[in-house]
Structure formats: C-alpha cells, structure tokens
Design a protein around this motif. Structure first.
Motif, PDB file in Angstrom:
ATOM      1  N   TYR A  29      16.001 -24.304  -5.582  1.00 47.01           N
ATOM      2  CA  TYR A  29      15.278 -23.173  -4.742  1.00 47.01           C
ATOM      3  C   TYR A  29      16.273 -22.148  -4.638  1.00 47.01           C
ATOM      4  O   TYR A  29      17.102 -22.938  -3.303  1.00 47.01           O
ATOM      5  CB  TYR A  29      13.809 -23.607  -3.839  1.00 47.01           C
ATOM      6  N   THR A  35      22.234 -20.219   3.539  1.00 51.98           N
ATOM      7  CA  THR A  35      23.155 -22.117   3.585  1.00 51.98           C
ATOM      8  C   THR A  35      23.676 -22.366   1.863  1.00 51.98           C
ATOM      9  O   THR A  35      24.440 -22.334   1.273  1.00 51.98           O
ATOM     10  CB  THR A  35      22.427 -23.031   3.342  1.00 51.98           C
ATOM     11  N   ALA A 111      16.620 -15.201   6.427  1.00 58.94           N
ATOM     12  CA  ALA A 111      16.515 -16.818   6.057  1.00 58.94           C
ATOM     13  C   ALA A 111      15.069 -17.106   6.647  1.00 58.94           C
ATOM     14  O   ALA A 111      14.464 -16.668   7.633  1.00 58.94           O
ATOM     15  CB  ALA A 111      17.735 -17.417   7.093  1.00 58.94           C
ATOM     16  N   SER A 112      15.021 -17.881   5.869  1.00 58.16           N
ATOM     17  CA  SER A 112      13.241 -18.608   5.754  1.00 58.16           C
ATOM     18  C   SER A 112      13.343 -19.682   6.746  1.00 58.16           C
ATOM     19  O   SER A 112      14.074 -20.644   6.489  1.00 58.16           O
ATOM     20  CB  SER A 112      12.716 -18.943   4.487  1.00 58.16           C
ATOM     21  N   ASN A 116      15.599 -22.983   6.812  1.00 55.79           N
ATOM     22  CA  ASN A 116      16.281 -23.612   7.460  1.00 55.79           C
ATOM     23  C   ASN A 116      16.236 -25.054   7.599  1.00 55.79           C
ATOM     24  O   ASN A 116      17.284 -25.666   8.659  1.00 55.79           O
ATOM     25  CB  ASN A 116      15.646 -22.999   8.837  1.00 55.79           C
ATOM     26  N   ALA A 167      22.780 -29.293  11.832  1.00 58.10           N
ATOM     27  CA  ALA A 167      23.372 -27.842  13.301  1.00 58.10           C
ATOM     28  C   ALA A 167      21.899 -27.153  12.678  1.00 58.10           C
ATOM     29  O   ALA A 167      22.010 -26.532  14.142  1.00 58.10           O
ATOM     30  CB  ALA A 167      24.267 -26.935  12.222  1.00 58.10           C
ATOM     31  N   ASP A 169      17.603 -25.268  14.837  1.00 61.62           N
ATOM     32  CA  ASP A 169      17.783 -25.653  16.333  1.00 61.62           C
ATOM     33  C   ASP A 169      15.872 -25.902  16.111  1.00 61.62           C
ATOM     34  O   ASP A 169      15.478 -26.576  16.432  1.00 61.62           O
ATOM     35  CB  ASP A 169      17.455 -23.849  17.065  1.00 61.62           C
ATOM     36  N   GLU A 215       9.961 -31.029  -5.177  1.00 60.21           N
ATOM     37  CA  GLU A 215       9.543 -30.326  -4.424  1.00 60.21           C
ATOM     38  C   GLU A 215       9.337 -29.430  -3.472  1.00 60.21           C
ATOM     39  O   GLU A 215      10.600 -29.226  -3.038  1.00 60.21           O
ATOM     40  CB  GLU A 215       8.929 -31.821  -3.422  1.00 60.21           C
ATOM     41  N   ILE A 217       8.351 -26.732  -0.388  1.00 58.94           N
ATOM     42  CA  ILE A 217       7.842 -26.483   1.345  1.00 58.94           C
ATOM     43  C   ILE A 217       6.870 -25.169   1.140  1.00 58.94           C
ATOM     44  O   ILE A 217       7.024 -24.774   0.942  1.00 58.94           O
ATOM     45  CB  ILE A 217       9.142 -26.621   2.488  1.00 58.94           C
ATOM     46  N   LYS A 235      19.433 -24.136  24.881  1.00 57.05           N
ATOM     47  CA  LYS A 235      20.977 -23.791  24.153  1.00 57.05           C
ATOM     48  C   LYS A 235      21.544 -24.000  24.353  1.00 57.05           C
ATOM     49  O   LYS A 235      22.317 -22.637  25.547  1.00 57.05           O
ATOM     50  CB  LYS A 235      21.096 -23.341  22.881  1.00 57.05           C
ATOM     51  N   GLU A 243      25.753 -18.750  17.418  1.00 57.01           N
ATOM     52  CA  GLU A 243      27.019 -20.395  17.867  1.00 57.01           C
ATOM     53  C   GLU A 243      26.129 -21.292  17.758  1.00 57.01           C
ATOM     54  O   GLU A 243      24.541 -21.075  18.466  1.00 57.01           O
ATOM     55  CB  GLU A 243      27.620 -19.936  19.333  1.00 57.01           C
TER      56      GLU A 243
ATOM     57  N   GLY B  74      28.730 -15.032   6.351  1.00 57.70           N
ATOM     58  CA  GLY B  74      28.063 -15.060   6.898  1.00 57.70           C
ATOM     59  C   GLY B  74      28.508 -15.171   8.189  1.00 57.70           C
ATOM     60  O   GLY B  74      27.449 -14.562   9.305  1.00 57.70           O
ATOM     61  N   GLN B  75      30.005 -15.304   8.532  1.00 57.85           N
ATOM     62  CA  GLN B  75      30.389 -15.051   9.786  1.00 57.85           C
ATOM     63  C   GLN B  75      30.563 -14.512  10.628  1.00 57.85           C
ATOM     64  O   GLN B  75      30.728 -14.146  12.229  1.00 57.85           O
ATOM     65  CB  GLN B  75      31.025 -16.041  10.118  1.00 57.85           C
ATOM     66  N   LEU B  92      26.086 -12.464   1.534  1.00 56.68           N
ATOM     67  CA  LEU B  92      25.432 -13.735   0.735  1.00 56.68           C
ATOM     68  C   LEU B  92      24.219 -13.403   0.758  1.00 56.68           C
ATOM     69  O   LEU B  92      23.089 -14.188   0.228  1.00 56.68           O
ATOM     70  CB  LEU B  92      24.667 -14.954   2.467  1.00 56.68           C
TER      71      LEU B  92
HETATM   72  C1  LIG Z   1      27.480 -17.832  10.445  1.00 57.28           C
HETATM   73  C2  LIG Z   1      26.172 -18.143  10.402  1.00 57.28           C
HETATM   74  C3  LIG Z   1      25.458 -18.833  11.606  1.00 57.28           C
HETATM   75  C4  LIG Z   1      24.317 -19.954  11.264  1.00 57.28           C
HETATM   76  N1  LIG Z   1      23.670 -20.012  12.964  1.00 57.28           N
HETATM   77  C5  LIG Z   1      22.857 -21.320  13.088  1.00 57.28           C
HETATM   78  C6  LIG Z   1      22.415 -21.288  13.984  1.00 57.28           C
HETATM   79  O1  LIG Z   1      22.763 -20.983  15.470  1.00 57.28           O
HETATM   80  N2  LIG Z   1      20.958 -21.919  14.100  1.00 57.28           N
HETATM   81  C7  LIG Z   1      20.425 -22.344  13.415  1.00 57.28           C
HETATM   82  O2  LIG Z   1      19.669 -23.172  13.016  1.00 57.28           O
HETATM   83  N3  LIG Z   1      20.414 -21.470  11.744  1.00 57.28           N
HETATM   84  C8  LIG Z   1      21.987 -21.451  11.407  1.00 57.28           C
HETATM   85  N4  LIG Z   1      22.561 -21.209  10.860  1.00 57.28           N
HETATM   86  C9  LIG Z   1      21.761 -21.287   9.175  1.00 57.28           C
HETATM   87  C10 LIG Z   1      20.675 -20.421   9.273  1.00 57.28           C
HETATM   88  O3  LIG Z   1      19.693 -20.979  10.012  1.00 57.28           O
HETATM   89  C11 LIG Z   1      20.243 -21.042   7.925  1.00 57.28           C
HETATM   90  O4  LIG Z   1      21.593 -21.172   6.726  1.00 57.28           O
HETATM   91  C12 LIG Z   1      19.076 -20.684   7.135  1.00 57.28           C
HETATM   92  O5  LIG Z   1      18.414 -20.499   7.703  1.00 57.28           O
HETATM   93  C13 LIG Z   1      18.285 -21.683   5.625  1.00 57.28           C
HETATM   94  O6  LIG Z   1      17.578 -20.475   5.540  1.00 57.28           O
HETATM   95  P1  LIG Z   1      17.579 -20.223   3.765  1.00 57.28           P
HETATM   96  O7  LIG Z   1      16.058 -19.116   3.556  1.00 57.28           O
HETATM   97  O8  LIG Z   1      18.388 -18.679   3.722  1.00 57.28           O
HETATM   98  O9  LIG Z   1      17.994 -20.708   2.679  1.00 57.28           O
HETATM   99  P2  LIG Z   1      18.425 -21.141   0.964  1.00 57.28           P
HETATM  100  O10 LIG Z   1      20.279 -21.118   1.730  1.00 57.28           O
HETATM  101  O11 LIG Z   1      17.526 -20.484   0.294  1.00 57.28           O
HETATM  102  O12 LIG Z   1      18.031 -22.716   1.050  1.00 57.28           O
HETATM  103  C14 LIG Z   1      18.708 -23.363   1.509  1.00 57.28           C
HETATM  104  C15 LIG Z   1      18.729 -25.106   1.088  1.00 57.28           C
HETATM  105  O13 LIG Z   1      16.963 -25.060   1.480  1.00 57.28           O
HETATM  106  C16 LIG Z   1      16.433 -25.291   0.226  1.00 57.28           C
HETATM  107  N5  LIG Z   1      14.768 -24.394   0.278  1.00 57.28           N
HETATM  108  C17 LIG Z   1      14.711 -23.249   0.754  1.00 57.28           C
HETATM  109  N6  LIG Z   1      12.898 -23.294   1.106  1.00 57.28           N
HETATM  110  C18 LIG Z   1      12.707 -24.120   0.230  1.00 57.28           C
HETATM  111  C19 LIG Z   1      11.086 -24.706  -0.109  1.00 57.28           C
HETATM  112  N7  LIG Z   1      10.276 -23.480   0.524  1.00 57.28           N
HETATM  113  N8  LIG Z   1      11.356 -25.747  -0.071  1.00 57.28           N
HETATM  114  C20 LIG Z   1      12.121 -25.883  -0.610  1.00 57.28           C
HETATM  115  N9  LIG Z   1      13.356 -26.145  -0.901  1.00 57.28           N
HETATM  116  C21 LIG Z   1      13.914 -24.824  -0.338  1.00 57.28           C
HETATM  117  C22 LIG Z   1      16.845 -24.542  -1.091  1.00 57.28           C
HETATM  118  O14 LIG Z   1      17.030 -25.384  -2.224  1.00 57.28           O
HETATM  119  C23 LIG Z   1      18.459 -25.042  -0.202  1.00 57.28           C
HETATM  120  O15 LIG Z   1      18.955 -26.283  -1.284  1.00 57.28           O
HETATM  121  C24 LIG Z   1      23.677 -20.796  10.131  1.00 57.28           C
HETATM  122  C25 LIG Z   1      24.199 -19.672   9.341  1.00 57.28           C
HETATM  123  C26 LIG Z   1      25.397 -19.319   8.917  1.00 57.28           C
HETATM  124  C27 LIG Z   1      25.658 -19.155   7.909  1.00 57.28           C
END
Ligand SMILES: Cc1cc2nc3c(=O)[nH]c(=O)nc-3n(C[C@H](O)[C@H](O)[C@H](O)COP(=O)(O)OP(=O)(O)OC[C@H]3O[C@@H](n4cnc5c(N)ncnc54)[C@H](O)[C@@H]3O)c2cc1C
Ligand code: SF4
Ligand code: FES
Ligand code: FES
Lengths: 334, 190
Positions: A29, A35, A111-112, A116, A167, A169, A215, A217, A235, A243, B74-75, B92
């Motif tokens: 998905y 990520t 980000a969702s 997350n 990683a 929070d 599945e 979420i 944090k 960070e 994304g950094q 991204l």
């Molecule tokens: C530079 C950088 C710094 C960051 N710093 C932090 C930080 O300090 N703290 C922190 O918590 N996070 C941090 N992140 C991580 C970021 O929060 C996560 O990448 C983000 O929350 C992922 O959510 P998304 O919606 O983009 O997921 P996606 O990339 O779209 O999906 C991630 C995974 O989840 C699956 N997925 C997504 N939604 C669902 C759903 N509803 N049901 C089932 N599977 C699903 C997807 O298939 C995939 O495998 C950082 C990321 C980057 C790039």
C-alpha cells in the motif's frame, strides 16, 4: 528503482480487490510514501504492485473523532493534522507531542499515521544493500551492526540476530495509552491491541508485525483515561529538531495529592519495538514522584538492557530521559 | 490550456504507450503512464515512467529546475513544493500520485512580474550564500506563515528545521521570514 504496477484504489473494497489480485506478486500500500519510496529508491523494498490508498482519506480512514470514550484516529490522518489538533493537544498531549517532535513539517504533511507505525528501522546496514549481512533484509545473512557501528541501535528487546532500533515516536505514545488498532483484510475485519502489532526481532527480525497478508490499518483507538491529560513526550536527540531519538519517554500520569494513582510509561530510541516499561510503572504506583522514586523506576526499566559498544551510553541516557520526563509530568499544570 | 509533452519518453516507449492507449491500469510495469498534472496553474498532459518522482518530473521533463535535489531521500528539504497549498517533499512523491492536485513550485510564486514578499525578504536579508537550498527554503517559509507557525523566532526555527542550509544562512532566513510574515498577512486580508 525497480518497475512496478501502480494502482489507485478509489475505495476500501477496491483496495482489497487489488491486493487479493496481486497475491502472487509483492504488493505494498502507498500512503504518504515517505518510508516506501525512500526504501524503494534504495532497493530495500521491492514491491511489484503499489496500491495507492490515499483516496480513502475522504472516508473514515481520514477522520479524527474525539468523545467521552476516547480518541479515534484514522490511519490516513496526516501526522501534521493530528499534531496540530487543539483537542488532541489538550486531552492527549503525549500523542500530539510525539508527532510534532517527529520528522519535519513537510514529512508530517505527507506521512500518515498508519504508515508511521509501520516505518522501517534506520539501521545503516539495513538501508544499504551493499552490506551483505542483515538478517532483517536478508534472513540468515547475519547482522553487520553487532560488531559494526551501532551507536544508534537498541539496548532493550534485542536478540543475537538483530539490534535495530524502532525509529518511530508515535508508536510509543500509542502503547503507553493502551491503544488498539482496527484492521481490514481480504478475510474480514478485526481489532487488536496496538501492543500486539510489532514483533520482537528474536530469530526472525524480517517479520516485523503480526499483520496478515493484505491487511490494511483502518484506525487507532485510544481509550479515555484519567492519565491522558497529564501526559507528555520527551525526546532527546543529536540535534534539536528533525532528528530521530537517541532516547525518548512517553509518560501519562494520574496523580492525586502528590501520590501516583496510576502511570503509563513507554520508552523510545532504545528499543527494537514500541516499548512499554511495565516494571517502572509498578515501582511508581502509590509513591510520590521524587528523585528516589524516579531513579528506582528508571533502574527497573533498564534491568534487562544490553549495550553493544557504541550504544552503551543509551542505558544511562535512557534512565535520565525517563527520570526527567516523570518529573516534568508530575509538575505539569493542567 | 493544456500542453502536451512527451519529450522525456524515448520514441519506442512512446509508440508502446500509444498502442496501450490511455489506460491507467497497465499490466506492463515498464510501459509509460499518462497523466495530467496541474503545475503553477497550468495543466500538463504527460507520459512518463511510473517510477518518476515529482521532483524529477519537474526538473527533467518540464525544465522547472527551481526545485532542487539535495538528497533525494526526504532529508534536506531542497525539493519542497506546495501540494494543494501544503508543503511537501517532491523527491518522495510519485508524479503519478500527484494527479488532480494543485502543484506550486518556486517558479509559480511571483505574480504579475512582482516577487512574492518571501522572495523579496530573502534578498533583502541575505537569506542565502550559494542559493542551492533557497527555493526549498522559500516554499517552506511561505507555507510556514500560512500554517501560522511563524510567530516567534523559536517557532520559525522549529518549523523551518526540515530545510537544511549547508551555508548556514539560518539567522538571515529567520529574519527573512519575520520580514515577509506581516506583508503576507496584509496581502491575504486585502
Ligand atoms: C528524513 C526523515 C526523518 C524522519 N524522522 C522521523 C522521526 O523523527 N520520528 C518518526 O516517528 N518518524 C520519522 N520519520 C519517518 C516517517 O514518519 C515515516 O516515514 C512516515 O510516518 C511513514 O508514513 P507514510 O504514510 O509516508 O508511509 P508509507 O511510506 O506510504 O508506507 C509505509 C509502509 O506502511 C504501509 N502502509 C501505509 N499505510 C498503511 C495502512 N493504512 N495499512 C497497512 N499498511 C500501510 C506501506 O505499504 C509501507 O509498507 C522520518 C522520515 C524521514 C524520511
Ligand atoms: S541490526 Fe537488524 S537491521 Fe541492522 S544489520 Fe543487524 S539485522 Fe540488519
Ligand atoms: S531532495 Fe527531497 S528532501 Fe532532499
Ligand atoms: S545558501 Fe547554500 S545551502 Fe543554503
């Protein structure tokens, strides 16, 4: 990046159909993609089907609901929207803060919440496919971090097969508040405690969650409780913002006349999965929050901790982070 | 007014796309996908490889090289653009997933030959040295003010932390945001 088939799912049923049809290939998905696309570019994640679920944001998947019984957060709510929500900030501050202190505003806008909690570790050896040894990426290949550069790695919940830090929070806030998650899959719906979503690495670090194939979420539910208002997320990191945590603590405290009636504690930056510190909670119940009691709680939380060299400092840092967070929570004016 | 651009797709792939028609659910993952993207108020009809990030589409396919690629992961924030008015990272974001959304890049900020107050403020306050991070900083700063996250120096620093500046122009960037903030607020009241 490897080629893939992109599909946009206009509804939950369409998402289920798409994921069922893709069953012979690897499907992922796509929510915010922060990520997924990052790791696809690195060739760490290799889906052959990408099913874009963002259209579901208009449904219950994208809604925030608050009432007497608790808080319900759709899995497609964006981190920024939950962090900025005034009622969440007031009634569930640990949730709002765990999100606000994560990543950057651009990332939080994308980000969702569902994505997350499913984010992957930032372990360098996992992210860089030129390292052969990574049990998480390549089961049975070994773990380059055990004897490698492991300053960011975990001290709790590790195994001889993987010491990668979880990683995120937000997951720590959820586990502290006894959240549950609603799931929908090709075989129907179910609800599980959030604490059962992530698996310890043990000897299968490649299997990170208990989600069944396909599945999805749908949402997170956080029950209302006397401790949610006096809550916070602390944090500690290498730079002040943008960070990942070296150590963090999610605290929710119910205190009366200076005595702890109940408390919920989770620790981040130091563990392989969202980490509830039940032993520390037990130490504190019925006591006043003071230097002695928080020190005893911090010691209890880290009894099983094991450093691997560069990350030895995380044991002491984790204890101090927990101690400070507890004292800050006790002093909050609410 | 729609412009058709297939320049970035090799001829043989273009032919394949023509045969496949406009179907969105292609079964060949290497076939180009067709999409209409709305960028700076203009619709662009495009055919591109499904893997194309929004950043690469802007830079390599459309020549909108204002958005920069710093890290591609994304950094750094150099690729920041607005999607339906919200700041996001174009590196991204899949271009195909941005269909139907309003994309604003640094090229779309100036109106009627006048720099946006935030662009002017970066010039007035020397909010850069090499300038590489600047388009991302400016897009981020515009959104930061709209979000109402620019009320104090500390808040500006926190909410601008997703944009790294290797030249460390940070103090001047904070000054620029402070200069533009009231001007933007006045403009939106008018
Ligand atoms: C530079 C950088 C710094 C960051 N710093 C932090 C930080 O300090 N703290 C922190 O918590 N996070 C941090 N992140 C991580 C970021 O929060 C996560 O990448 C983000 O929350 C992922 O959510 P998304 O919606 O983009 O997921 P996606 O990339 O779209 O999906 C991630 C995974 O989840 C699956 N997925 C997504 N939604 C669902 C759903 N509803 N049901 C089932 N599977 C699903 C997807 O298939 C995939 O495998 C950082 C990321 C980057 C790039
Ligand atoms: S710590 Fe885990 S993710 Fe990192 S190299 Fe070892 S097995 Fe891989
Ligand atoms: S290029 Fe997108 S964040 Fe660095
Ligand atoms: S001005 Fe050079 S990176 Fe910011």
């Amino acid at each position: 990046m490897r080629p893939f088939i992109y599909e946009r799912a206009p509804s939950r049923n369409a998402a289920m159909q798409a994921v069922t049809a893709a069953v012979d290939t690897k499907a992922s998905y796509l929510a915010g993609g922060t990520t997924l696309l990052d790791l696809m570019k690195l060739d760490v994640m290799r889906p052959q089907h990408v099913i874009d679920i963002n259209a579901l944001e208009r449904t219950v998947h994208g809604r925030i609901e608050l009432d007497r019984n608790g808080l319900r957060l759709g899995a497609l709510v964006r981190m920024a929207d939950a962090a900025d929500h005034p009622d969440i900030q007031q009634q569930y501050p640990v949730i709002a803060q765990s999100l606000q202190l994560a990543a950057s505003q651009q990332l939080r806008n994308m980000a969702s919440l569902g994505g997350n909690v499913l984010q992957r570790t930032r372990c360098t050896y996992f992210r860089d496919v030129s390292y052969a040894a990574c049990n998480k990426r390549n089961p049975g290949s070994g773990c380059a971090a055990l004897d490698g550069f492991n300053r960011m790695h975990a001290v709790l919940g590790t195994s001889d097969h993987c010491i990668a830090t979880y990683a995120g929070d937000f997951g720590h806030a959820l586990i502290a508040l006894d959240a549950s998650i609603d799931l929908v899959g090709p075989d129907g719906t179910r609800t599980i405690p959030f604490a059962e979503l992530h698996r310890l690495p043990s000897d299968t670090p490649d299997q990170e969650t208990t989600l069944r194939p396909g599945e999805l979420i749908v949402s997170f539910t956080v029950p209302a409780a006397p401790w949610t208002r006096r809550s916070l997320y602390l944090k500690v990191r290498d730079r002040q913002s943008y960070e990942f945590a070296l150590a963090s603590a999610a605290i929710a405290l119910d205190q009366q006349d200076g005595t702890v009636r109940d408390v919920r504690i989770a620790l981040g930056g130091i563990s392989t999965v969202p980490w509830r510190a039940v032993e520390a909670e037990t130490v504190l119940r019925g006591k006043a929050i003071d230097e002695d009691s928080v020190a005893a709680a911090a010691d209890a939380a880290f009894v099983g901790a094991k450093g691997h060299g560069h990350n030895d400092f995380k044991v002491e840092l984790g204890k101090r982070t927990l101690s400070r967070a507890l004292q800050q929570a006790a002093a909050l004016e609410i | 007014m729609a412009t058709v651009s297939t320049a970035a797709v090799p001829a043989f792939a273009r032919a394949a796309a023509a045969q496949a028609g406009a179907s969105q659910t292609v079964s060949n993952p290497r076939a180009p996908v067709d999409a209409t993207l709305t960028i700076n108020g203009r619709d662009h009809v495009l055919a591109f490889d499904v893997r194309t990030s929004l950043l690469d589409l802007l830079r390599e396919h459309l020549g909108l090289t204002g958005s920069k690629k710093g890290c591609d992961h994304g950094q750094c924030g150099a690729c920041t653009v607005l999607l339906d008015g919200r700041r996001i990272l174009s590196c991204l974001t899949l271009a195909i997933a941005a269909q139907g959304r309003d994309i604003t890049t640094i090229e779309g900020l100036a109106a009627n030959g006048q720099l946006h107050p935030m662009q002017q403020a970066f010039i007035d306050n020397d909010g850069f040295q090499c300038g590489y991070c600047t388009p991302g900083q400016i897009m981020s700063a515009v959104a930061c003010v709209h979000e109402n996250h620019a009320n104090t120096d500390d808040e500006i620093r926190e909410y601008m932390s997703g944009n790294l500046c290797r030249c460390a122009a940070y103090p001047n960037i904070v000054a620029a945001v402070k200069q533009a903030r009231p001007l933007m607020q006045t403009a939106s009241r008018d």
